[in-house]
Every structure is written in C-alpha cells, then in structure tokens.
Scaffold this motif. Structure first.
Motif, mmCIF file in Angstrom:
data_model
loop_
_atom_site.group_PDB
_atom_site.id
_atom_site.type_symbol
_atom_site.label_atom_id
_atom_site.label_comp_id
_atom_site.label_asym_id
_atom_site.label_seq_id
_atom_site.Cartn_x
_atom_site.Cartn_y
_atom_site.Cartn_z
ATOM 1 N N LEU A 174 -7.957 -5.948 20.884
ATOM 2 C CA LEU A 174 -7.454 -4.736 21.522
ATOM 3 C C LEU A 174 -7.976 -3.492 20.831
ATOM 4 N N PRO A 178 -7.816 0.380 19.262
ATOM 5 C CA PRO A 178 -6.741 1.056 18.530
ATOM 6 C C PRO A 178 -5.856 1.852 19.500
ATOM 7 N N GLU A 179 -4.616 2.036 19.116
ATOM 8 C CA GLU A 179 -3.655 2.681 20.014
ATOM 9 C C GLU A 179 -3.817 4.188 20.100
ATOM 10 N N ASN A 180 -4.551 4.803 19.213
ATOM 11 C CA ASN A 180 -4.626 6.261 19.173
ATOM 12 C C ASN A 180 -5.909 6.799 19.814
ATOM 13 N N LEU A 181 -6.404 6.128 20.851
ATOM 14 C CA LEU A 181 -7.585 6.626 21.545
ATOM 15 C C LEU A 181 -7.203 7.837 22.388
ATOM 16 N N SER A 185 -8.211 -8.220 15.933
ATOM 17 C CA SER A 185 -7.593 -8.028 17.232
ATOM 18 C C SER A 185 -8.640 -7.547 18.248
#
Length: 73
Positions: free
Chosen positions: A6, A8-11, A4
């Motif tokens: 994108l 990671p969501e936990n930045l 992906s």
C-alpha cells in the motif's frame, strides 16, 4: 522500509481525487433534489431520470478525462 504494497497514507490529493469528491457531493445533492421533486410530484419522473443520467455521464467523463490528463509522478 516496510514490505507493505500500500502507498503511504500522507499522499497529497490528486486533481482527479478532488474532482471525484466534488462529483460525489453533487451527486448526493442531485439525488436528494430529485427525491423531493418526485415526492412532491413537481416534475415528470422520466425527465428527472434523464437529467440524472446526463449529470452522471458528464461527471464520469470529467473524472476519467482528469485522470488521463493528470501528470504521472
């Protein structure tokens, strides 16, 4: 590892991200106050729009400055 593009969501939030969040909240508050003042006829609409434009310019300049000056990781 995934393919992906994108991040990671936990930045963690960056200083620029925090400043943008605060600026957006202030922008909504200012718009609400300007709307109420214009409805009540308390102030001249031209003066209110000049104040709004000044606030927007300062907020955008501040956000861009923080984005430029934050450390690259």
């Amino acid at each position: 590892m995934s393919d992906s593009p994108l991040p990671p969501e936990n930045l963690p939030p960056t200083p620029a991200g925090n400043l943008v969040r605060v600026a957006l909240v202030l922008l909504l508050v200012v718009l609400a106050v300007l709307g109420v003042l214009m409805i009540w006829g308390v102030s001249d609409p031209e003066m209110l729009l000049k104040g709004f434009a000044t606030f927007t310019g300062i907020a955008l300049t501040g956000v861009l400055l923080v984005m430029v000056l934050q450390k690259r990781s």
